[in-house]
Design a protein around this motif. Structure first.
Motif, mmCIF file in Angstrom:
data_model
loop_
_atom_site.group_PDB
_atom_site.id
_atom_site.type_symbol
_atom_site.label_atom_id
_atom_site.label_comp_id
_atom_site.label_asym_id
_atom_site.label_seq_id
_atom_site.Cartn_x
_atom_site.Cartn_y
_atom_site.Cartn_z
ATOM 1 N N THR A 1 0.825 -1.244 -0.069
ATOM 2 C CA THR A 1 0.062 0.051 -0.277
ATOM 3 C C THR A 1 0.934 1.153 -0.140
ATOM 4 O OG1 THR A 1 -0.240 -0.006 2.310
ATOM 5 C CG2 THR A 1 -1.704 -1.112 1.066
ATOM 6 N N THR B 1 -4.820 2.552 -0.716
ATOM 7 C CA THR B 1 -4.541 2.953 -2.063
ATOM 8 C C THR B 1 -3.143 1.942 -2.234
ATOM 9 O OG1 THR B 1 -5.365 5.003 -1.677
ATOM 10 C CG2 THR B 1 -3.917 4.816 -3.515
ATOM 11 N N LEU B 2 -3.103 1.280 -3.292
ATOM 12 C CA LEU B 2 -1.885 0.586 -3.680
ATOM 13 C C LEU B 2 -0.798 1.478 -4.228
ATOM 14 C CD1 LEU B 2 -3.659 -2.436 -5.795
ATOM 15 C CD2 LEU B 2 -2.580 -2.286 -3.506
ATOM 16 N N VAL C 1 1.498 0.907 -6.238
ATOM 17 C CA VAL C 1 1.659 0.914 -7.834
ATOM 18 C C VAL C 1 0.534 1.687 -8.633
ATOM 19 C CG1 VAL C 1 2.779 -1.348 -7.874
ATOM 20 C CG2 VAL C 1 0.240 -1.122 -7.681
ATOM 21 N N GLU C 2 -0.652 1.931 -7.901
ATOM 22 C CA GLU C 2 -1.629 2.844 -8.635
ATOM 23 C C GLU C 2 -1.180 4.303 -8.651
ATOM 24 O OE1 GLU C 2 -5.313 1.504 -6.878
ATOM 25 O OE2 GLU C 2 -5.604 0.835 -8.958
#
Lengths: 163, 348
Positions: free
Chosen positions: A23, A63-64, A66-67
């Motif tokens: 995350t 929230t990741l 990577v995003e």
């Protein structure tokens, strides 16, 4: 499966190599080493992990990382320059909006985002903007007072600047 | 050198493959080729907590984070078209939505906190998973046997029933869109199809959505006649912020003429059952009548009788039924007698 990502945290670019299940708050705390962002519930309820993603408050525990590749993130460390406090931070000190301090980074970021959008918020607008941040010490009154106080001093400064 | 500390992770997010398609079409293509092992992630505000507490265990995540939503618009036939990827903040703040369907903006504004609304999308809100006090417990509860919904073989709130899940569907925007008679545009590999939102929810807590494993909501259409109806939405919560509803009531009425004759009505109640419920019988009762306070009270009682409330999150069936009646009555009264805007300033 790890992948290379780039996070622009407080204006500084960090190249990280993280797994997809990391995350954003883990990346900020464990990979970058900025420990101002707190983890409370880790389930998206308490708001202690609030950071600004492209200027908007979000919950970094759900929230990741990577995003957020290539996106700008502001953490509590980026609110002041490290020497002088921001207007809102000073108001928190002045009004006694801090007790244990665990919710404070999230409160400051939610409050900062509110004041940027609405420089003279009303009490209920402040309460609505801070509804996603839980505080178990202050009973919220002093926090809301602090945001209102900061809005008064900010608009006062702006008025002076305009004259 | 940075010391290796792992203090941030309280709950483990299991490993998964991660893909970021460049279009919605690619996303449903990936969903189709995954054979049901993948799941779409838009804002992730419902999905990531559910993955953390183990309710959902997808092998792959298809993230829509690279896609930006289309702006809301009026189509050639007058319908309001909303992109499913619009965030709830977008919906709550959009001048066009506030003008055409203010109840939807109002409902979006009352979801979660601003941090949630900045990430969560309208499509995601309609596709959120059902909730139950036992199912969604994050910490201690994971150490007891899994319930049906978690893939186990028991149910804590209803131990006598077999393979039935009565977890509650708690979206705030779903009842509003039902009251507005919205159409969902569902995208799959074979193209787009329209689905009436009334037919989108199954009423089965184990699988609450009538959505194929390779389908996603692409857009939401609100027909022109609904944009002219009077609408009201109320979300009953214990504290008034950052909460799921105890009960939510969404009403759309067509009120004609000075004697306030009701030409059309849609009444939907959310957060009390495995799907949002529509009070079809009570709607028929109200159509054709001249509206007044007595009718509002009578219809509210009929709505409360018609929609079946399941006890959830500590609220009893009787209490929820009463909440439905009270809030329906208040909503109808507020719609029949709208507050006059203040025309003069008080002076003393």
């Amino acid at each position: 499966m790890k992948q290379a990502i780039e996070l622009i945290i407080n204006g500084e670019t960090h190249d990280l190599f993280v797994a997809s299940n990391v995350t954003l708050v883990e990346a900020i705390r464990d990979n970058v080493g900025l420990l101002g962002t707190k983890v409370g519930c880790d389930m998206g309820t308490c708001g202690a992990c609030t950071v600004l993603l492209e200027g908007k408050p979000i919950l970094s525990c759900i929230t990741l990382a990577v995003e957020c590749n290539g996106k700008e993130i502001t953490t509590i460390e980026g609110v002041s320059d490290g020497v002088t406090l921001s207007n809102l931070q000073e108001a928190f000190v002045r009004k006694g909006g801090v007790q244990c301090g665990f919710c404070t980074p999230g409160m400051i970021l939610s409050g900062t985002a509110l004041l940027k959008k609405n420089s003279k918020p009303k009490v209920d607008e402040v309460a609505k903007a801070l509804e996603g941040n839980l505080c178990r010490c202050t009973g919220y009154n002093r926090i809301i007072d602090a945001v209102l106080d900061a809005s008064v001093s900010t608009s006062h400064l702006q008025d002076q600047g305009e004259k | 050198m940075q010391a290796k500390i792992q203090t941030s992770q309280i709950l483990n997010l299991p490993e998964f493959d991660y893909q970021t398609p460049a279009s919605k079409k690619d996303a449903v293509g990936l969903l189709f080729s995954s054979g049901g092992d993948a799941i779409i992630s838009a804002g992730g505000t419902d999905l990531i907590p559910n993955m953390k507490n183990g309710t959902i265990k997808p092998k792959a995540l298809i993230s829509l984070s690279r896609l930006s939503p289309e702006k809301e618009s009026i189509t050639a036939d007058g319908a309001l078209r909303l992109d499913a990827l619009s965030t709830l903040s977008d919906i709550a703040e959009s001048p066009l939505i506030k003008l055409k369907v203010p109840t939807l903006a109002n409902a979006a504004f009352h979801v979660g906190g601003q941090q949630i609304r900045n990430r969560a999308t309208l499509g995601g809100n309609l596709c959120q998973d059902t909730r139950c006090l036992y199912l969604n417990q994050s910490h201690g509860f994971q150490f007891v046997d899994a319930c049906y919904k978690r893939g186990g073989d028991c149910c804590y709130p209803y131990p006598a029933e077999k393979r039935v899940c009565r977890s509650v569907f708690m979206s705030d925007t779903a009842p509003v869109l039902i009251s507005l008679g919205a159409q969902l545009v569902i995208l799959s590999n074979s193209g787009e199809k329209g689905v009436d939102i009334n037919d989108f929810y199954t009423g089965d807590g184990l699988k609450p959505l009538k959505l194929g494993s390779a389908e996603m909501i692409s857009a939401i259409l609100i027909p022109p006649e609904s944009q002219k109806m009077q609408c009201h939405f109320v979300k009953a919560t214990p504290r008034g912020g950052l909460e799921f509803a105890m009960v939510s009531v969404a009403i759309a009425l067509k009120i004609d003429g000075p004697d306030k004759k009701c030409g059309k009505a849609r009444i939907a109640v959310g957060s009390i059952n495995t799907s949002p419920l529509r009070a079809f019988k009570a709607e028929q009762e109200i159509v054709g009548h001249n509206l007044n306070e007595a009718i509002a009270a009578e219809v509210a009682r009929k709505v409360a009788d018609e929609v079946k409330a399941l006890p959830h999150h500590g609220y009893s069936k009787g209490y929820l039924k009463q909440l439905v009646e009270v809030h329906t009555k208040r909503s109808l009264t507020a719609m029949i007698y709208p507050k006059e805007p203040l025309t003069h300033e008080t002076s003393d």
